[in-house]
Write a protein that holds these residues in place. Structure first.
Motif, mmCIF file in Angstrom:
data_model
loop_
_atom_site.group_PDB
_atom_site.id
_atom_site.type_symbol
_atom_site.label_atom_id
_atom_site.label_comp_id
_atom_site.label_asym_id
_atom_site.label_seq_id
_atom_site.Cartn_x
_atom_site.Cartn_y
_atom_site.Cartn_z
ATOM 1 N N GLN A 50 13.324 58.782 20.677
ATOM 2 C CA GLN A 50 13.698 59.845 19.765
ATOM 3 C C GLN A 50 12.663 60.974 19.847
ATOM 4 O O GLN A 50 11.771 60.957 20.695
ATOM 5 N N THR A 51 12.802 61.939 18.990
ATOM 6 C CA THR A 51 11.772 62.944 18.775
ATOM 7 C C THR A 51 11.510 62.999 17.270
ATOM 8 O O THR A 51 12.341 62.518 16.487
ATOM 9 N N HIS A 105 10.278 68.586 19.087
ATOM 10 C CA HIS A 105 11.399 67.940 18.402
ATOM 11 C C HIS A 105 12.708 68.628 18.763
ATOM 12 O O HIS A 105 12.771 69.852 18.899
ATOM 13 N N ASP A 106 13.766 67.828 18.907
ATOM 14 C CA ASP A 106 15.101 68.362 19.168
ATOM 15 C C ASP A 106 15.695 68.916 17.876
ATOM 16 O O ASP A 106 15.801 68.190 16.876
ATOM 17 N N ASP A 148 12.086 64.891 29.633
ATOM 18 C CA ASP A 148 11.553 65.085 28.287
ATOM 19 C C ASP A 148 10.056 65.297 28.400
ATOM 20 O O ASP A 148 9.482 65.265 29.493
ATOM 21 N N THR A 166 25.223 64.729 19.162
ATOM 22 C CA THR A 166 25.733 64.951 20.514
ATOM 23 C C THR A 166 27.241 65.160 20.505
ATOM 24 O O THR A 166 27.766 65.995 21.241
ATOM 25 N N ASP A 178 20.233 59.380 24.835
ATOM 26 C CA ASP A 178 18.797 59.423 24.558
ATOM 27 C C ASP A 178 18.010 59.253 25.852
ATOM 28 O O ASP A 178 18.500 58.675 26.824
ATOM 29 N N ASP A 224 28.865 62.387 15.248
ATOM 30 C CA ASP A 224 27.450 62.373 14.878
ATOM 31 C C ASP A 224 27.178 63.355 13.741
ATOM 32 O O ASP A 224 26.346 63.099 12.865
ATOM 33 N N LYS A 246 20.713 61.876 17.036
ATOM 34 C CA LYS A 246 20.881 63.122 17.776
ATOM 35 C C LYS A 246 22.342 63.534 17.709
ATOM 36 O O LYS A 246 23.231 62.757 18.056
ATOM 37 N N ALA A 275 18.641 69.237 17.401
ATOM 38 C CA ALA A 275 19.861 68.454 17.189
ATOM 39 C C ALA A 275 19.602 67.144 16.456
ATOM 40 O O ALA A 275 20.526 66.349 16.283
ATOM 41 N N ARG A 276 18.364 66.906 16.027
ATOM 42 C CA ARG A 276 18.041 65.733 15.192
ATOM 43 C C ARG A 276 17.646 66.245 13.808
ATOM 44 O O ARG A 276 16.461 66.389 13.500
ATOM 45 N N ASN A 311 17.505 58.925 12.341
ATOM 46 C CA ASN A 311 17.069 60.102 13.097
ATOM 47 C C ASN A 311 17.963 60.297 14.320
ATOM 48 O O ASN A 311 17.518 60.329 15.460
#
Length: 479
Positions: free
Chosen positions: A403-404, A348-349, A429, A456, A151, A460, A454, A351-352, A452
């Motif tokens: 986070q995003t 926002h990512d 970021d 990776t 992160d 996950d 990510k 990946a989240r 929330n």
């Protein structure tokens, strides 16, 4: 000479080092000392205690596992049900420190290394237990697994505002188990009234702690998290619609898949589809932008046709870096921003995938009030790591794991990225660019969401599957 470890409940020999599993004084899936039911909380069909014990007893260098527990009956019931008949439990106090002190008094006389493990880390492989033992036997006073920081990390002021981005390559995430020379463990942890975290106690005592490479499955398993960030104060809110930008322009090389992780399946949809659907369902969002690599464009179009039919989504080709992808999205939105049609931009990512509408609204409201906002969780186990992998200094107290989505008022955000483009600046970021080129814009940290996560590494994705399956079931039940 065998090594042994310490904390709450016991098992019999396994190889040449011993280990004790300790109760973690936290709530949720991790048992608090004295909690008679938490040790039986399931994970993947097995109680946390069973996962932890099987990992450590399978280690090559473990000869004995000692597990003193506040509730003997609860622990014994779990062990009996799992067929771990070599384990025994006894009453050992109501705190982690008391359990550890009790276990140290029961170590075999020839044990040379003490390993302290926790039920909060049930998924570690046996090889990680052996790694910390070997590091101590190679001469270290203490050893701990240190995982990479994935992160973005920010430093906050006393009011919860972001004041700096901290280079994450200078930090590491403490995992478990911990290993100590026996004499050191007895000196540091023999007091049953001591503080709970053994590595922090060792660092405060001047012990040189060596790091070994952590594991992708080394994240703690918890149902909740204490939040260090305050809710934003009240103030005027903007009224123009917001634009949401979902970023899927990276390669996801750490995941190890044969394609962009944003397009991997999870809980019946592709990863990116979940967050796009979440933003599309919010009336506050007037524009939706999806940033992808050129080679993923066909895949993105098929995904949008299947998962968001009829929803207008602008496809934008990403840049060579995350910053470049953000800039491309803002250039795409620039006419609407300058015309006053977009008041705030959320980034926002992809990946989240487990992004909650309440979190989006919380971040957006704070950005409208303050100028910028991001969600954060306490970075409670980050430590400075030197180039020789030595842990130096204690856990950093004023950092958060960012986070995003991150949200910013659109006009100053666009101006900041245009200035960065002129200078050739490439931020880690969105907030990093704002910190540098819009220093007068307050970026407020608001409470994040532990779910929330990510995506990776492969574990996950499994955890996201679990969260999203529950989310989808709840939506169908109330729909």
């Amino acid at each position: 000479m065998p090594a042994v470890a310490a904390a709450p409940v016991t098992t019999a020999p396994a190889a040449t080092a011993g280990l004790a599993v300790s109760h973690e004084p936290t709530s949720g899936l991790v048992p608090s000392a004295g909690d008679s039911q938490a040790v039986g909380q399931p994970l993947g069909g097995q109680p946390l205690l069973v996962h932890a014990l099987r990992a450590v007893t399978a280690a090559e260098l473990v000869s004995a596992v000692l597990v003193p527990a506040p509730s003997v009956a609860a622990v014994k019931a779990v062990l009996d049900a799992a067929g771990l008949d070599t384990a025994r439990a006894w009453s050992a106090g109501e705190t982690r420190a008391a359990c550890l002190a009790a276990a140290l008094r029961l170590l075999p006389s020839d044990a040379d290394v003490v390993v302290v493990h926790s039920l909060a880390y049930p998924l570690i492989p046996p090889s990680l237990v052996d790694a910390v033992i070997r590091r101590v036997r190679d001469g270290a006073d203490a050893a701990v697994p240190v995982g990479p920081v994935t992160d973005t990390i920010k430093r906050l002021d006393a009011g919860g505002a972001v004041v700096a981005t901290v280079p994450r390559d200078e930090l590491g995430v403490l995992q478990a188990p911990y290993a100590f020379r026996r004499d050191l463990a007895e000196r540091l942890f023999g007091d049953p009234t001591g503080s709970s975290d053994e590595i922090e106690r060792a660092l405060r005592s001047g012990v040189k702690v060596a790091g070994v490479p952590g594991t992708a499955s080394g994240s703690p398993v918890r149902a909740g998290a204490d939040l260090a960030c305050a809710e934003p104060s009240s103030g005027p809110a903007g009224t123009a619609p917001a634009a949401a930008v979902v970023l899927a322009g990276g390669r996801g090389s750490r995941f190890g898949a044969d394609r962009n992780k944003a397009f991997l399946p999870v809980a019946g949809r592709l990863v990116a589809a979940w967050s796009l659907r979440a933003f599309a369902a919010l009336p506050e969002i007037g524009r939706l932008v999806f940033v992808v690599r050129a080679e993923d464009r066909d895949l993105a179009e098929r995904m949008l046709a299947e998962d968001l039919p009829g929803v207008p989504v602008d496809l934008v080709t990403g840049g060579a870096t995350r910053h470049g992808s953000e800039y491309n999205a803002l250039r795409h939105l620039a006419p609407a921003i300058r015309a006053g049609q977009v008041g705030c931009v959320l980034l926002h990512d992809a990946a989240r995938p487990v992004v909650d509408p309440a979190l989006v609204r919380r971040v957006l409201a704070a950005a409208r009030r303050h100028g910028g906002a991001l969600p954060g969780l306490p970075a409670e186990r980050l430590v400075p790591v030197g180039p020789d992998d030595t842990v130096h200094g204690g856990v950093q107290p004023d950092l958060v794991r960012v986070q995003t989505p991150q949200a910013f008022q659109a006009v100053p955000l666009l101006a900041a990225y245009e200035a960065a483009e002129r200078d050739g600046f490439d931020g880690s970021d969105t907030s990093a660019c704002v910190e540098r080129y819009a220093p007068g814009l307050r970026v407020q940290c608001v409470p994040g969401d532990p779910r929330n996560l990510k995506v990776t590494y492969a574990p996950d994705l499994l955890l996201a599957e679990r969260f999203l399956a529950g989310q989808d079931t709840a939506a169908k039940a109330t729909g």
